[in-house]
Scaffold this active site. Structure first.
Site, PDB file in Angstrom:
ATOM      1  N   ARG A  47       0.840  -1.211   0.000  1.00 56.41           N
ATOM      2  CA  ARG A  47       0.000   0.000   0.000  1.00 56.41           C
ATOM      3  C   ARG A  47       0.871   1.256   0.000  1.00 56.41           C
ATOM      4  O   ARG A  47       0.562   2.246  -0.631  1.00 56.41           O
ATOM      5  CB  ARG A  47      -0.953   0.009   1.200  1.00 56.41           C
ATOM      6  CG  ARG A  47      -1.650   1.344   1.360  1.00 56.41           C
ATOM      7  CD  ARG A  47      -2.843   1.373   2.313  1.00 56.41           C
ATOM      8  NE  ARG A  47      -2.807   0.451   3.419  1.00 56.41           N
ATOM      9  CZ  ARG A  47      -2.067   0.603   4.532  1.00 56.41           C
ATOM     10  NH1 ARG A  47      -1.304   1.672   4.692  1.00 56.41           N
ATOM     11  NH2 ARG A  47      -2.096  -0.311   5.478  1.00 56.41           N
ATOM     12  N   TYR A  99     -16.295  17.253 -14.698  1.00 53.37           N
ATOM     13  CA  TYR A  99     -16.640  15.833 -14.874  1.00 53.37           C
ATOM     14  C   TYR A  99     -17.734  15.435 -13.872  1.00 53.37           C
ATOM     15  O   TYR A  99     -17.684  15.817 -12.692  1.00 53.37           O
ATOM     16  CB  TYR A  99     -15.373  15.002 -14.656  1.00 53.37           C
ATOM     17  CG  TYR A  99     -15.585  13.517 -14.726  1.00 53.37           C
ATOM     18  CD1 TYR A  99     -15.852  12.888 -15.934  1.00 53.37           C
ATOM     19  CD2 TYR A  99     -15.520  12.738 -13.572  1.00 53.37           C
ATOM     20  CE1 TYR A  99     -16.041  11.518 -15.989  1.00 53.37           C
ATOM     21  CE2 TYR A  99     -15.711  11.366 -13.626  1.00 53.37           C
ATOM     22  CZ  TYR A  99     -15.974  10.769 -14.838  1.00 53.37           C
ATOM     23  OH  TYR A  99     -16.170   9.420 -14.893  1.00 53.37           O
ATOM     24  N   ASP A 171      -7.493  19.234 -13.503  1.00 59.22           N
ATOM     25  CA  ASP A 171      -7.816  17.921 -14.058  1.00 59.22           C
ATOM     26  C   ASP A 171      -7.529  18.005 -15.557  1.00 59.22           C
ATOM     27  O   ASP A 171      -8.243  18.664 -16.306  1.00 59.22           O
ATOM     28  CB  ASP A 171      -9.294  17.589 -13.789  1.00 59.22           C
ATOM     29  CG  ASP A 171      -9.666  16.194 -14.291  1.00 59.22           C
ATOM     30  OD1 ASP A 171      -8.962  15.666 -15.183  1.00 59.22           O
ATOM     31  OD2 ASP A 171     -10.673  15.652 -13.813  1.00 59.22           O
ATOM     32  N   LYS A 196      -7.777   6.988 -19.158  1.00 58.08           N
ATOM     33  CA  LYS A 196      -8.042   7.556 -20.488  1.00 58.08           C
ATOM     34  C   LYS A 196      -6.773   7.522 -21.347  1.00 58.08           C
ATOM     35  O   LYS A 196      -6.263   6.449 -21.578  1.00 58.08           O
ATOM     36  CB  LYS A 196      -8.636   8.950 -20.318  1.00 58.08           C
ATOM     37  CG  LYS A 196      -9.717   9.057 -19.205  1.00 58.08           C
ATOM     38  CD  LYS A 196     -10.963   8.261 -19.499  1.00 58.08           C
ATOM     39  CE  LYS A 196     -11.916   8.130 -18.306  1.00 58.08           C
ATOM     40  NZ  LYS A 196     -12.285   9.360 -17.611  1.00 58.08           N
TER      41      LYS A 196
HETATM   42  C1  LIG Z   1     -12.883   9.755 -16.337  1.00 58.02           C
HETATM   43  C2  LIG Z   1     -12.596  11.056 -15.721  1.00 58.02           C
HETATM   44  C3  LIG Z   1     -12.411  11.182 -14.333  1.00 58.02           C
HETATM   45  C4  LIG Z   1     -12.561  10.010 -13.384  1.00 58.02           C
HETATM   46  O1  LIG Z   1     -11.615   9.043 -13.633  1.00 58.02           O
HETATM   47  P1  LIG Z   1     -11.850   7.467 -13.304  1.00 58.02           P
HETATM   48  O2  LIG Z   1     -10.559   6.871 -13.713  1.00 58.02           O
HETATM   49  O3  LIG Z   1     -13.026   7.031 -14.101  1.00 58.02           O
HETATM   50  O4  LIG Z   1     -12.114   7.385 -11.840  1.00 58.02           O
HETATM   51  C5  LIG Z   1     -12.126  12.431 -13.831  1.00 58.02           C
HETATM   52  N1  LIG Z   1     -12.037  13.518 -14.628  1.00 58.02           N
HETATM   53  C6  LIG Z   1     -12.224  13.438 -15.956  1.00 58.02           C
HETATM   54  C7  LIG Z   1     -12.119  14.669 -16.782  1.00 58.02           C
HETATM   55  C8  LIG Z   1     -12.507  12.215 -16.555  1.00 58.02           C
HETATM   56  O5  LIG Z   1     -12.711  12.135 -17.873  1.00 58.02           O
END
Ligand SMILES: *Cc1c(COP(=O)(O)O)cnc(C)c1O
Length: 375
Positions: A47, A99, A171, A196
């Site tokens: 962890r 998001y 983000d 992503k």
């Molecule tokens: C998908 C996404 C998230 C969340 O990510 P996860 O890996 O699904 O938890 C946060 N911000 C944006 C802009 C995203 O596209």
């Protein structure tokens, strides 16, 4: 200076201290032998730290030009991790069109009284100035927005946050560090859903927070260990593997997106195309990326016809994989929003979002043209 493309390809290559393996081995072990009772080795418990997670974290720190990074079990865990830096009742400013999962988490924490959140239109710098005060502890930025690709000025908002002694966090999931560098633009932290573009093959859920100082990186690592937010060895292994082709993938997907946008902008069944390739995008991005959205003429029925007839583009949420995906935000990714909020945000049923993959562009264009002809 070595190019980021080269560094990405080389990340973790020939690191193996045991046998000189070209590709770093996967360390699944949850625990490690102590040399003696009063001396632990470089790794003690999974962890807290893990070689595969460290390799990924080093590559991502370098990619964002940061001082340190924490790899988390998801993008949402990355967002939750930065919220752990806040004291009870802290004031947080976030974009109203962030998001959906971020909106849900911030709203729930606000409703519990853990933080105080103001959701505002960050495209309006006067609104940012009016909302950020000495009371503000953190400003969360997300640009381009999902799904309308609205832009906000990262450098200007980070300046406003800094003047108020608030932390700024971007983000950067929609562009990846290869198209936008939040720390260079002045942010304290840059985060990603590595689910992503960074992993890029739609087979990992993960996240990362990169910090601009060692002090901040250490605080994040402390909280990630204390709350158990760190990512798994296998996910780190996969994501590092995905990272090696990030530059190739982003270039190919962006080339396809540009070609698709050119066709859509000229199409008589398409009323609006949203793609961040002008204005602020030119100032703060090094390219428009591979996400786009558009509206079709002819109402909900026309959009339904496109969604039902389209080939090649898979009907799914998520983005940033090698395969092209298509979705209708009003009924899919943003379904959880109140209908009035959805309408206010401009998310009606004629809006279609595309995550462009790396297939041959003539095939993608032919599939889109055929679907639009079905209207
Ligand atoms: C998908 C996404 C998230 C969340 O990510 P996860 O890996 O699904 O938890 C946060 N911000 C944006 C802009 C995203 O596209």
């Amino acid at each position: 200076m070595t190019s980021p493309t080269t560094k990405l390809v080389q990340s973790g290559i020939a690191w193996d201290p045991a046998y000189g393996a070209i590709v770093p081995p996967l360390y699944m072990s949850s625990t490690y032998v102590w040399p003696s009772v009063d001396e632990k080795g470089p790794y003690d418990y999974g962890r807290s730290n893990n070689p595969n997670r460290d390799l990924l974290s080093r590559a991502l720190t370098e990619l964002d030009g940061g001082a340190g990074a924490v790899v988390t079990s998801s993008g949402m865990a990355a967002i939750d991790l930065v919220l752990n830096l806040l004291s009870a009742g802290a004031h947080v400013v976030a974009p109203h069109d962030c998001y959906g999962g971020t909106h849900r988490l911030l709203t729930a924490r606000h409703d519990q009284g853990q933080i105080r959140v103001d959701f505002i239109d960050q495209g309006d710098l006067d609104a940012v100035r009016a909302t950020v005060s000495r009371e503000t502890a953190m400003v969360i930025i997300e640009t381009p927005s999902n799904p309308l690709m609205r832009l906000s000025d990262v450098a200007a908002i980070c300046d406003i946050a800094r003047a108020a002694d608030a932390l700024s966090v971007v983000d950067n999931t929609f562009l990846s560090p290869l198209r936008q560098q939040p720390l260079t633009l002045g942010a304290d932290m840059a985060l990603q859903s590595t689910t992503k573009y960074l992993n890029g093959h739609s087979d990992v859920v993960g996240g990362v927070v990169v910090a601009n100082t060692e002090e901040l990186a250490e605080k994040l690592a402390w909280w990630a260990n204390a709350a158990g937010l760190t990512g798994s060895p296998f996910d780190s292994y996969q994501t590092l593997r995905g990272l090696r082709t990030l530059a190739l993938r982003i270039n190919a997907a962006e080339t396809n997106a540009k070609a698709i946008v050119a066709v859509l902008r000229d199409h008589d069944k398409v009323t609006d195309v949203y793609y961040p390739d002008a204005g602020l995008a030119v100032k703060q991005q090094s390219g428009p990326g591979a996400m786009l959205s558009f509206r079709v003429a002819g109402g909900a029925a026309a959009a339904a016809s496109v969604m039902e007839s389209i080939e090649l583009f898979r009907l799914a949420a998520s983005l940033g994989g090698v395969e092209s995906l298509i979705c209708q935000p009003a009924t899919m990714t943003h379904r959880g929003m109140a209908p009035e909020a959805r309408a206010a945000a401009g998310l009606d049923e004629t809006l279609i979002r595309v995550s462009t993959g790396i297939e041959a562009k003539e095939d993608l264009i032919a599939a889109l043209e055929a679907a639009l002809a079905s209207i």
